[in-house]
Design a protein around this motif. Structure first.
Motif, PDB file in Angstrom:
ATOM      1  N   LYS A   1      47.450  48.446  45.492  1.00  0.00           N
ATOM      2  CA  LYS A   1      47.210  48.315  46.826  1.00  0.00           C
ATOM      3  C   LYS A   1      45.974  48.131  47.729  1.00  0.00           C
ATOM      4  N   ILE A   2      45.625  47.687  47.761  1.00  0.00           N
ATOM      5  CA  ILE A   2      43.858  47.341  48.360  1.00  0.00           C
ATOM      6  C   ILE A   2      44.330  47.723  49.914  1.00  0.00           C
ATOM      7  N   GLY A   3      42.963  47.960  50.647  1.00  0.00           N
ATOM      8  CA  GLY A   3      43.149  47.571  52.261  1.00  0.00           C
ATOM      9  C   GLY A   3      43.136  49.696  52.276  1.00  0.00           C
ATOM     10  N   ARG A   4      43.661  49.784  53.465  1.00  0.00           N
ATOM     11  CA  ARG A   4      44.346  50.824  53.791  1.00  0.00           C
ATOM     12  C   ARG A   4      45.692  50.723  53.985  1.00  0.00           C
ATOM     13  N   PRO A   5      46.505  51.041  52.950  1.00  0.00           N
ATOM     14  CA  PRO A   5      47.952  51.155  52.414  1.00  0.00           C
ATOM     15  C   PRO A   5      48.672  52.554  53.442  1.00  0.00           C
ATOM     16  N   THR A   6      49.865  52.353  53.871  1.00  0.00           N
ATOM     17  CA  THR A   6      50.498  52.746  54.423  1.00  0.00           C
ATOM     18  C   THR A   6      52.053  52.564  54.316  1.00  0.00           C
ATOM     19  N   ASN A   7      52.899  53.413  54.758  1.00  0.00           N
ATOM     20  CA  ASN A   7      54.515  53.778  54.222  1.00  0.00           C
ATOM     21  C   ASN A   7      54.293  53.670  52.468  1.00  0.00           C
ATOM     22  N   PHE A   8      53.783  55.173  52.169  1.00  0.00           N
ATOM     23  CA  PHE A   8      53.915  54.952  51.143  1.00  0.00           C
ATOM     24  C   PHE A   8      53.448  56.503  50.406  1.00  0.00           C
ATOM     25  N   LYS A   9      54.138  56.579  48.653  1.00  0.00           N
ATOM     26  CA  LYS A   9      54.269  57.729  48.568  1.00  0.00           C
ATOM     27  C   LYS A   9      53.671  57.918  47.406  1.00  0.00           C
ATOM     28  N   VAL A  10      53.041  58.816  46.993  1.00  0.00           N
ATOM     29  CA  VAL A  10      52.722  59.427  45.649  1.00  0.00           C
ATOM     30  C   VAL A  10      53.599  60.205  45.299  1.00  0.00           C
ATOM     31  N   THR A  11      53.056  60.024  43.655  1.00  0.00           N
ATOM     32  CA  THR A  11      54.135  60.576  42.456  1.00  0.00           C
ATOM     33  C   THR A  11      53.521  61.965  42.039  1.00  0.00           C
ATOM     34  N   VAL A  12      53.373  62.757  41.556  1.00  0.00           N
ATOM     35  CA  VAL A  12      52.366  63.674  40.908  1.00  0.00           C
ATOM     36  C   VAL A  12      53.329  63.546  39.133  1.00  0.00           C
ATOM     37  N   ARG A  13      52.878  63.125  38.659  1.00  0.00           N
ATOM     38  CA  ARG A  13      54.018  62.917  37.445  1.00  0.00           C
ATOM     39  C   ARG A  13      53.400  64.125  36.252  1.00  0.00           C
ATOM     40  N   GLU A  14      52.442  64.933  35.842  1.00  0.00           N
ATOM     41  CA  GLU A  14      52.324  65.466  35.288  1.00  0.00           C
ATOM     42  C   GLU A  14      51.247  66.485  35.839  1.00  0.00           C
ATOM     43  N   PHE A  15      51.383  68.330  34.559  1.00  0.00           N
ATOM     44  CA  PHE A  15      50.269  68.890  35.603  1.00  0.00           C
ATOM     45  C   PHE A  15      48.853  68.927  34.248  1.00  0.00           C
TER      46      PHE A  15
END
Lengths: 559, 559
Positions: A502-516
């Motif tokens: 996802k290049i540029g300035r993405p919008t409408n996205f979520k991020v996922t914490v897979r682990e800590f």
């Protein structure tokens, strides 16, 4: 005649004895600890808290980089030379490169063209032994852990399946990523799974870079989390009485290293932690030493501003009680083309105004983020021969619309001379832009709040998802009382999101914490938002194959 | 008041800037490569072949040692101080200690009492980074090997089951002795058995110590034998194009290190290979540098004379084209008690003339062996507080009967002052004893003849047996054309035989070659006569646990 290689430029440089460089910033020659003629360690006694308050800290960061990088180090070195050119007393304070990648593809990491720190070969190889010392301190803890497993008399009852502490080696060596140790019978330890990370990924590296003195260092080393006992109690390095010996191994590594730029200006290189699973910037001690000895310190933080600058501001500034007076975002025209859709290698190296127009939003987002921190950014367009005039003009005018100056950085070809304008602007802005850094979160906030703040404010995400695994680990973090630590986000550097495509300035996205993970010694929690490579491999044709040294010790093939 | 510890003596020493030490032996301060104030590297340009011919080389060796060692290093340092005391220009040229054992039981290896080399802590830790560089060069080759296994495009077709090259780490870490690497799928290399040796056991260490210059170094590195292809062809490091990059990693490690004794006399420490599977003595370059800069060089070889001196004479003298002018055998009264039957720890520390009488034959055998090489030995009785007058007198008179002088060495308590008599005798003998070293075998002899010569002449064995395995390997050695190399015997240091329980001067015994290794790069064949430990472990209570460093960097607990 073609443009010379970095090694050729470095080898032909008129290098000065390091004692002369030290004199420029008021270090007495007898106080230096020399490592040959061109490298020296600076004693910790040169840190001067009063002087630090008066000096200006210049942070150099970047847009999300292309695979080739944006040249932050080159710009930082050039800016230091530029500041000296216009009569300011400036030092560059930067990371030390890792040895492993030198033999792979990447080559060295001491700047490039006419903006380099020298002696280039030494800096890229063992330098003053800091990485070797960090490696030994890390691996001493490993040996003590496995020795304790073997040791029935003084056993801490550690469950070998829970050990998270790994050995390290500063070598691109994929075969060591996942291994089984302790084979061959009862004399050879307890059999268990293990792996090696590359040395910059060691928590000891992160710790050294955040420590203020030997006491702080020992405390942090003692706080390293090792694993659990069979009855689920946490085990720390201090339970193994490891921190004293580990700190002894770091007795010289804790001192910053003085070298010089090609133009004979002072540069301090010290520490080099990863910028994803760690804070990605040089030691606090080095930065403070620089601020004590010069009026301007130019420093950088790894990867783009969403990773490097955010961590610099939330982690390093927090522990080091410091804040930047000027904030430079490096952008290349080719990176903006890349963010505009020219993602293939041949493509982003060719002039194309439309791609730049499409890609400018990535830069704009980083500009907006700077303002959120209370910092007015200066944009450095790191100049390439393939940049077209209209592309440059477009970027300049777009920045102007945001009230920000974009200035061409011509350090690669012209050294400090090509950086006068940027240097003038940095000096002006450090005095007059009203920069007043404020963190976006308070360390006392909940872990979730801290992560959400970064994801929403910096990345532009709508929300943060948590995997099942990460939810369970979050509970552990609260149970162990690590929730009041800053967070150190581990994600791809190639995108503002956790998805490198996802290049540029993405919008409408979520991020996922897979682990800590948590680096209890370094003092941060690490939400992992993607696959993190901690041990690179060598390419099909390793750079090592083309290297040579002649009878007189002259080196070729190192880039 | 109790006698101070080695660390206390070292820390209270009136240490001089290394440039002053360099001046004593005519090294200009600007030619030195400093590593802090008290360590420096000497450029290779100081080797002077003409001066070497005129200088005197003093080899210090010992009887078969007790588990506590005989104090060869202490005597060597003291003898250097003693020679300077009587007006001679002498340097001690010795090995660098390994870091790993410092955190175990053994502690440092920089002499003891008032006969030490300083800065003691630095010498025992990273020193000037030589071991770290050797480790990296060794492990770069490993990474290149495993990368080639992974690499289908440029594959050398190496059979992973035949790889004999191991990774190294300078750490006492038993869990790494036997491991499996390359787990976790196709991105992580080829799965195979592997193991780590401790760094002094690396062939790169042996190579560095036998190399004369960069060209010789590269040749030897290229000659390292790695394993076989699937079609049984030998693979060498040069097939992986590894030697250039490995040599680059050793660009500073090749230069000898200058430090000082407690009395401010010059000492050169350089290299530290194992004394069983390798040659156990410092670099040829260091010895030549010492002979170029001083009139007397005092050097030592690891373990007893049956291992250390024999290898010094047959391997180092062969490759370095040098020979000793004086030959000192260190004996302690406690070792002679040990060889007389007082093998328990409490026992050999107590005066007992009868045990000494029983044990003197061990010393006598080493005296006889010296004469076989054309060398008249001088016996240094390394003095302990527990030595009784009648024991010392007995040893002196027994030596006199063999035409040899035994002299009390009082360096531990009195430094150089306690070594005047020994120093005078060394000077006398180097000029007047008619020493004319001749090797006992010719390298052109068959492998079996070379081994038999050492076993019969030096150990006193009746014959040499070969295991089935070693017979097969012997054939390989001839097939590969390595049979014209010197042999480097690997056996216990505790006995003249291959059985460590056989004390004194055993007779009517055979030795057994269990297997062969070859160090084609270093340039010797290794007949293995017992179990060789190449990776030590830590004890139940590692010395590391008691170590500390305070806010000012002052270290405690390192011995």
């Amino acid at each position: 005649m073609s443009f010379p290689t970095d090694l050729e430029i470095a080898q032909n440089a008129d290098i000065r004895h390091i004692r002369e460089i030290a004199e420029i910033i008021g270090i007495h020659r007898d106080d230096l600890e020399y490592y040959g003629k061109y490298k020296a360690k600076i004693p910790l006694t040169y840190i001067d808290e009063e002087k630090i308050k008066k000096s200006k800290l210049v942070l150099v960061t970047a847009v999300n980089p292309t695979p080739a990088g944006e040249g932050k180090t080159t710009v930082s070195v050039g800016l230091c030379d530029g500041l000296n050119k216009i009569g300011k007393k400036a030092v560059a304070v930067l990371r030390e490169p890792s040895l492993g990648p030198v033999f792979g593809i990447k080559g060295g990491a001491a700047g490039g063209g006419y903006a380099q720190v020298i002696p280039m070969v030494d800096i890229n190889l063992h330098f003053t032994g800091d990485f070797a010392a960090i490696e030994k301190a890390n691996n001493l803890l490993s040996a003590l852990i496995d020795n304790n497993l073997q040791n029935k008399k003084f056993s801490l009852n550690i469950d070998p399946r829970t050990i998270v502490w790994k050995r390290v080696m500063d070598m691109n060596d994929r075969s060591l990523r996942q291994i089984v140790i302790g084979l061959g019978g009862s004399n050879n330890g307890i059999t268990r799974e293990e792996g090696f990370n590359i040395t910059p990924a060691s928590e000891v590296m992160a710790i050294l870079c955040l420590s203020k003195n030997f006491e702080d260092l020992k405390n942090r080393l003692g706080n390293i989390f090792v694993g659990y006992t069979f009855d689920k109690k946490p085990v720390f390095a201090r339970d193994l009485k490891a921190e004293g010996a580990m700190a002894i191994l770091l007795k010289d590594a804790i001192k910053p290293n003085l070298v010089q730029t090609l133009e004979g200006n002072p540069a301090i290189l010290h520490g080099g932690p990863f910028a994803n699973i760690a804070q990605g910037t040089n030691t606090i001690i080095a930065t403070k030493t620089g601020l004590s000895l010069a009026d301007y310190v130019v420093t950088e933080a790894g990867f783009g501003a969403d990773l490097g600058a955010e961590k610099f501001l939330h982690i390093k500034c927090h522990y080091g009680k410091m804040k930047p007076d000027a904030y430079v975002i490096v952008a290349t025209i080719r990176a903006l083309r890349y963010h505009g859709g020219a993602t293939k290698k041949g493509e982003y190296g060719q002039p194309n105004l439309q791609f730049v127009k499409n890609g400018i939003d990535n830069l704009k987002k980083h500009i907006e983020n700077a303002f959120k921190f209370g910092l007015k950014p200066i944009i450095a367009i790191n100049h390439f021969a393939t940049d077209a005039e209209d592309e440059i003009e477009f970027v300049k005018s777009e920045c102007e619309k945001l009230g920000v100056k974009a200035i061409l950085a011509d350090e690669f070809v012209h050294g400090g001379e090509g950086m006068r304008e940027l240097a003038e602007e940095v000096v002006y802005c450090a005095a007059n832009c009203g920069n007043d850094f404020q963190p976006l979160y308070n360390v006392e906030d909940t872990v979730e709040h801290k992560i959400e703040t970064i994801a929403k404010e910096i990345y532009g995400a709508d929300a943060v998802n948590y995997s099942q695994k990460s939810k369970a680990q979050l509970k552990t973090i609260y149970d162990l009382g690590f929730d009041k630590l800053p967070v150190c986000m581990a994600k791809t550097q190639k995108s503002l999101t956790d998805d490198e495509t996802k290049i540029g300035r993405p919008t409408n996205f979520k991020v996922t914490v897979r682990e800590f993970e948590f680096a209890a010694g370094a003092g941060f929690i690490i939400p992992i938002l993607g696959d993190m490579m901690r041990m690179p491999g060598l390419p099909n044709v390793p750079a090592a194959e083309g290297m040579d040294i002649d009878l007189n010790g002259v080196i070729t093939g190192l880039s």
